[in-house]
Design an enzyme around this catalytic site. Structure first.
Site, PDB file in Angstrom:
ATOM      1  N   ARG A 153     -61.850  -4.575 -36.417  1.00  0.00           N
ATOM      2  CA  ARG A 153     -61.379  -3.261 -36.867  1.00  0.00           C
ATOM      3  C   ARG A 153     -60.325  -3.375 -37.958  1.00  0.00           C
ATOM      4  O   ARG A 153     -60.320  -2.603 -38.921  1.00  0.00           O
ATOM      5  CB  ARG A 153     -60.802  -2.507 -35.657  1.00  0.00           C
ATOM      6  CG  ARG A 153     -60.604  -1.020 -35.855  1.00  0.00           C
ATOM      7  CD  ARG A 153     -60.322  -0.348 -34.533  1.00  0.00           C
ATOM      8  NE  ARG A 153     -59.015  -0.696 -34.011  1.00  0.00           N
ATOM      9  CZ  ARG A 153     -57.965   0.129 -34.016  1.00  0.00           C
ATOM     10  NH1 ARG A 153     -58.080   1.343 -34.542  1.00  0.00           N
ATOM     11  NH2 ARG A 153     -56.819  -0.243 -33.504  1.00  0.00           N
ATOM     12  N   ALA A 233     -51.357 -10.672 -36.526  1.00  0.00           N
ATOM     13  CA  ALA A 233     -52.140 -10.467 -35.307  1.00  0.00           C
ATOM     14  C   ALA A 233     -51.335 -10.857 -34.078  1.00  0.00           C
ATOM     15  O   ALA A 233     -50.673 -10.011 -33.469  1.00  0.00           O
ATOM     16  CB  ALA A 233     -53.450 -11.256 -35.389  1.00  0.00           C
ATOM     17  N   ARG A 234     -51.356 -12.129 -33.714  1.00  0.00           N
ATOM     18  CA  ARG A 234     -50.608 -12.617 -32.567  1.00  0.00           C
ATOM     19  C   ARG A 234     -50.080 -14.010 -32.875  1.00  0.00           C
ATOM     20  O   ARG A 234     -50.801 -14.852 -33.429  1.00  0.00           O
ATOM     21  CB  ARG A 234     -51.483 -12.661 -31.303  1.00  0.00           C
ATOM     22  CG  ARG A 234     -51.887 -11.294 -30.776  1.00  0.00           C
ATOM     23  CD  ARG A 234     -50.692 -10.504 -30.279  1.00  0.00           C
ATOM     24  NE  ARG A 234     -51.072  -9.177 -29.787  1.00  0.00           N
ATOM     25  CZ  ARG A 234     -51.079  -8.085 -30.515  1.00  0.00           C
ATOM     26  NH1 ARG A 234     -50.758  -8.145 -31.791  1.00  0.00           N
ATOM     27  NH2 ARG A 234     -51.397  -6.920 -29.971  1.00  0.00           N
ATOM     28  N   ASP A 258     -45.446 -11.731 -39.146  1.00  0.00           N
ATOM     29  CA  ASP A 258     -44.930 -10.512 -38.524  1.00  0.00           C
ATOM     30  C   ASP A 258     -44.877 -10.648 -37.011  1.00  0.00           C
ATOM     31  O   ASP A 258     -44.301  -9.804 -36.337  1.00  0.00           O
ATOM     32  CB  ASP A 258     -45.806  -9.313 -38.896  1.00  0.00           C
ATOM     33  CG  ASP A 258     -45.246  -8.001 -38.380  1.00  0.00           C
ATOM     34  OD1 ASP A 258     -44.034  -7.770 -38.571  1.00  0.00           O
ATOM     35  OD2 ASP A 258     -46.009  -7.211 -37.786  1.00  0.00           O
ATOM     36  N   GLU A 263     -40.162 -12.689 -28.835  1.00  0.00           N
ATOM     37  CA  GLU A 263     -39.707 -11.461 -29.502  1.00  0.00           C
ATOM     38  C   GLU A 263     -38.760 -10.712 -28.574  1.00  0.00           C
ATOM     39  O   GLU A 263     -39.070 -10.531 -27.397  1.00  0.00           O
ATOM     40  CB  GLU A 263     -40.906 -10.592 -29.878  1.00  0.00           C
ATOM     41  CG  GLU A 263     -41.820 -11.254 -30.898  1.00  0.00           C
ATOM     42  CD  GLU A 263     -42.963 -10.366 -31.358  1.00  0.00           C
ATOM     43  OE1 GLU A 263     -43.043  -9.198 -30.893  1.00  0.00           O
ATOM     44  OE2 GLU A 263     -43.770 -10.826 -32.183  1.00  0.00           O
ATOM     45  N   HIS A 282     -42.164  -7.896 -36.358  1.00  0.00           N
ATOM     46  CA  HIS A 282     -43.321  -7.256 -35.722  1.00  0.00           C
ATOM     47  C   HIS A 282     -43.375  -5.768 -36.066  1.00  0.00           C
ATOM     48  O   HIS A 282     -43.338  -4.886 -35.199  1.00  0.00           O
ATOM     49  CB  HIS A 282     -43.301  -7.446 -34.209  1.00  0.00           C
ATOM     50  CG  HIS A 282     -44.675  -7.383 -33.602  1.00  0.00           C
ATOM     51  ND1 HIS A 282     -44.991  -7.974 -32.409  1.00  0.00           N
ATOM     52  CD2 HIS A 282     -45.819  -6.809 -34.036  1.00  0.00           C
ATOM     53  CE1 HIS A 282     -46.271  -7.767 -32.128  1.00  0.00           C
ATOM     54  NE2 HIS A 282     -46.791  -7.054 -33.111  1.00  0.00           N
TER      55      HIS A 282
END
Length: 315
Positions: A153, A233-234, A258, A263, A282
């Site tokens: 997506r 993404a991750r 990011d 975090e 993020h």
């Protein structure tokens, strides 16, 4: 019957502004701005039967759930949340609901990082603030190759913008077919070919057992020394230590990150100050429209649960 709802990790202090929570009759809603963990988190959630979690900022595992005997509804912003132990919630009779999420904010931030790296915006901005003028030479995107890892997506939209920049776009994921890639207007290639040929590699895979550390030391070594890596993404898709080593050795030109293994990122983490890293905290999903979607639907989830007809149920 009254209910207590706590919204977690409201860093910007805007959660209660995006929707009329007051429409939830009999529900007292409060928000916590700082990131909490351990005993502080348990204390903040004491007595709350409804909790709204912001994405994956706060893990809800079995051990934490056992400390929250009053919890009955856990709402996560976004479509999925691997930080929530759904089996443990099911065993304890806790309903878990989700919200929609927009793809475009992460796509836009991905390109902010790509452009920032290619045109050296961070060092140039710092140099200008210090009295300097034109200290670097930018990289042309037109005519270069964009490697998209994960053509779902978000990745498909990133690929479309790569074409708009006149880039040659190639893609790979563990299950990507040539037909699906062609439908998106890009070429499917093997992972090794993508890493060896791309001037910019951007990651858009879902993190899972099969994708954890998709890029380790061996994969990073296949990239060009002039190439950039972008990850919105991750963090778990990349071996961070191997990435920092590659950056230190000049194995790749730079990275736009990011997402991070921890975090909020610890204050002394080398990612914060590395000269070849353009890092953001993020921010991929942090936009006004996305937050409006998150909190509007979170309130809808609470209202539906109170009515005995929960919606967007994960378990």
């Amino acid at each position: 019957m009254s209910h207590r709802c706590v919204v977690l990790d409201d860093y910007q202090g805007v959660a209660l502004e995006h929707v009329a929570w007051s429409r939830l009759e009999g529900v007292h809603v409060s928000a916590v701005r700082e990131h909490l963990a351990g005993e502080d988190l348990v204390a903040a959630l004491a007595g709350a039967d409804v909790v709204v979690a912001m994405r994956e900022r706060t893990p809800f595992d079995a051990a934490l759930l056992d400390r929250l005997p009053d919890l009955r509804l856990l709402v996560t912003t976004g479509r999925r949340n691997p930080s929530i132990d759904l089996d443990a919630c099911r065993e304890r009779g806790i309903t878990v609901c989700a919200t929609s999420a927009l793809a475009t904010p992460t796509v836009e931030l991905t390109w902010a990082l790509v452009l920032g790296l290619a045109r050296h915006l961070l060092p140039e901005s710092r140099a200008l603030a210090g009295g300097g003028w034109q200290t670097t030479v930018g990289t042309d995107l037109a005519g270069s190759t964009l490697g998209v890892v994960g053509l779902g997506r978000i990745g498909s939209r990133v690929a479309a913008l790569g074409q708009a920049f006149d880039m040659d776009v190639v893609a790979w994921s563990p299950h990507l077919t040539a037909e699906r890639a062609a439908a998106a207007g890009v070429r499917a290639v093997g992972k090794e070919e993508l890493l060896a040929s791309a001037d910019v590699v951007t990651l858009h895979l879902v993190l899972g057992p099969g994708t954890h550390r998709t890029l380790g030391a061996d994969e990073l070594a296949r990239m060009r020394p002039t190439a950039y890596l972008v990850n919105t993404a991750r963090a778990g898709l990349v071996d961070t230590d191997a990435l920092l080593a590659a950056l230190d050795a000049g194995g790749i030109a730079g990275a736009g990150l990011d997402v991070h293994d921890t975090e909020p990122l610890p204050a002394d983490h080398p990612v914060r100050t590395h000269p070849r890293v353009l890092a953001t905290p993020h921010l991929g999903y942090v936009t006004a429209d996305n937050y409006r979607t998150f909190f509007t639907e979170a309130a809808e989830d609470v209202a539906a649960w109170l009515a005995g007809e929960p919606v967007r149920v994960l378990t």
